[in-house]
Design an enzyme around this catalytic site. Sequence first.
Site, PDB file in Angstrom:
ATOM      1  N   LYS A  99       3.832   6.245   8.959  1.00  0.00           N
ATOM      2  CA  LYS A  99       3.240   5.553  10.114  1.00  0.00           C
ATOM      3  C   LYS A  99       4.128   5.678  11.351  1.00  0.00           C
ATOM      4  O   LYS A  99       3.628   5.880  12.468  1.00  0.00           O
ATOM      5  CB  LYS A  99       3.014   4.079   9.760  1.00  0.00           C
ATOM      6  CG  LYS A  99       2.179   3.334  10.786  1.00  0.00           C
ATOM      7  CD  LYS A  99       1.819   1.934  10.304  1.00  0.00           C
ATOM      8  CE  LYS A  99       0.900   1.246  11.299  1.00  0.00           C
ATOM      9  NZ  LYS A  99       0.514  -0.101  10.836  1.00  0.00           N
ATOM     10  N   MET A 107     -26.385  14.216 -20.557  1.00  0.00           N
ATOM     11  CA  MET A 107     -25.635  15.286 -21.220  1.00  0.00           C
ATOM     12  C   MET A 107     -24.817  14.733 -22.383  1.00  0.00           C
ATOM     13  O   MET A 107     -24.685  15.367 -23.431  1.00  0.00           O
ATOM     14  CB  MET A 107     -24.740  16.015 -20.216  1.00  0.00           C
ATOM     15  CG  MET A 107     -24.056  17.233 -20.787  1.00  0.00           C
ATOM     16  SD  MET A 107     -25.235  18.410 -21.473  1.00  0.00           S
ATOM     17  CE  MET A 107     -25.453  19.526 -20.092  1.00  0.00           C
ATOM     18  N   GLN A 162       0.814  -1.221   0.000  1.00  0.00           N
ATOM     19  CA  GLN A 162       0.000   0.000   0.000  1.00  0.00           C
ATOM     20  C   GLN A 162       0.847   1.270   0.000  1.00  0.00           C
ATOM     21  O   GLN A 162       0.484   2.279   0.588  1.00  0.00           O
ATOM     22  CB  GLN A 162      -0.994   0.004   1.162  1.00  0.00           C
ATOM     23  CG  GLN A 162      -2.033  -1.104   0.994  1.00  0.00           C
ATOM     24  CD  GLN A 162      -3.228  -0.958   1.898  1.00  0.00           C
ATOM     25  OE1 GLN A 162      -3.114  -0.462   3.012  1.00  0.00           O
ATOM     26  NE2 GLN A 162      -4.387  -1.391   1.419  1.00  0.00           N
TER      27      GLN A 162
END
Length: 581
Positions: A163, A482, A114
């Site tokens: 962290k 649209m 991550q």
Amino acid sequence: MTRMLGADAILRSLEAEGVEVMFGIPGGAILPTYDAIARGTTVRHVLARHEQGAGHMAEGYARASGKVGVALATSGPGATNLVTAIADAWMDSTPIVCITGQVRSDLIGTDAFQETDATGITMPIVKHSWLVQDVRELPQALKNAFHVARTGRPGPVLVDIAKDAQEAEFDFSYPDEVDLPGWKPPTKVHERQVREAAKAIAEARQPIIYAGGGVINAEASAELLALVEAARLPAVVTLMGKGCLPDSHPLNYGAPGMHGSKYANWALNKSDLIIAAGVRFDDRVTGKVSAFAPGAKVIHFDIDAAEVGKIRTADIPVVGPLKLALSHLTRELKLLEAEKEKTVDRTAWHAQLQEWRALYPYKYRRTEGVLKPQTVIERLRDLTASRNEDVIWTTGVGQHQMWAMQYLQCEKPRTFITSGGLGTMGYGVPAAVGAKAARPDATVICVDGDGCFQMTNQELATAALERLPIVVVIINNGWLGMVRQWQELFYAERYAETHLTKQVPDYALLAEALGCAGFMVDNEDDLDATLLAALESGRTSVVDARVDPDENCYPMVPAGAASVDIIELPDEELDPERIVG
Ligand SMILES: Cc1ncc(C[n+]2csc(CCOP(=O)(O)OP(=O)(O)O)c2C)c(N)n1
């Protein structure tokens, strides 16, 4: 100085900044900070269902309150899910601080689990960002982040915190001062430029104010109104500026641009002096730039010098805070008027503008037995007005957004919250949740498209469970409307991949599944009762309003055309019996 962990210091810093609410989703790299939330904080945490939702909630909160919105996410996918909201805030000058967890500092650069380079990915779409690897840098980084987000031209700031910095213990004190020698947004205006501007206005025969979102960001609505009234200056107001001048004011000619009115576009294009305030000459307003307002001189007021002259040369640039600039301008204009024996006669210009407004109102064709999208929005407008509550509107992006701009009536700033610059489908529902967190006293209504709704509707669970009740009215035409309109008009009716169907999902059932109340209406007879039931339910509710799938949004300036060449509702569709203004 108090000894604490970096994670706790983040919360003490947010508290010191006066943050009331933050929107986020936890994950590994931000877990120490969530653990600190468990230890206690005065900042309310709203648990979103997708980080994009958290980001738009922070934006909706910021736009409704004028304060800085805060979003929290973990590293990697948490941070990348925030990217759309950061880009949106960048384009619409919305002040948010995004706090993301980062992998441990010794793992940065190793393709750790991550790990993404959050500051790198967002570099072009933030005002500034910090990667904090040493806990001792944390308080100052946060202090600076809030300052940068809210000062000058507002916008998004990212603080990415490793962290191990969240887990480290240190002596915390929140700094009193920012430490940003290079950041000096203007705090004054150049008085000579303001006087020049006043002189040009006093001499102009056909002046027009072109006001935008910058007026709202600068809290300069009262100053704009004072200017309009003191000098009897007509104004057009962009999509982003809606509400900065009361829509009901006789000198407010509403929105110019691709789906603005013909009269607002003509007012801007046929003027001899444009007084631009907090706008950026967006291509959706100017159309073909070389053909835009050819006979006009331009005075450009903006806090951001980079905007002045970016698209259109400013004959008189005035860089600085709009609140100050506009109030000084009014003062100078009053002085000039007192000195002069004769003022320029603008009777003909005012009469011309009024005539155009009478000749070219917003209009649509009503068809027996068919629910028109514009009717839904008009009824919503009128029903909410009769209930006499403060209403904050949010929208998605597409035809429904343009109809909301055309038909809703906003009398106050910070009551129309939409994604203007990025045009982010899915903005409406989470922005409404954020707006409700900022203004629990107000009725918050999202006018959404069925396509947009399907991008972020999971945040209805957030609204229901966090007791932030909003009303969502889906203008369900069964199409990516649209885009379908462009295919019809510019791609010879080749409808590639724009059909969604009206029935799947069943929006009322989906709403129920997400803990909300669901309604469906497909005819005009039941419209009022259905809308009222949703408005009066006190719960987060969704109205699936099944409307005419073929309706196009007019008027329209085709992309790249001169905005003076705006196309009205085509003649063959005009049946005088069935036209409503
Ligand atoms: C995230 C995103 N993807 C694609 C687009 C392109 N786009 C602009 S409007 C639109 C259709 C929106 O459909 P819907 O929500 O049903 O609204 P409608 O136009 O029908 O009112 C699309 C696909 C966009 N603006 N944003």
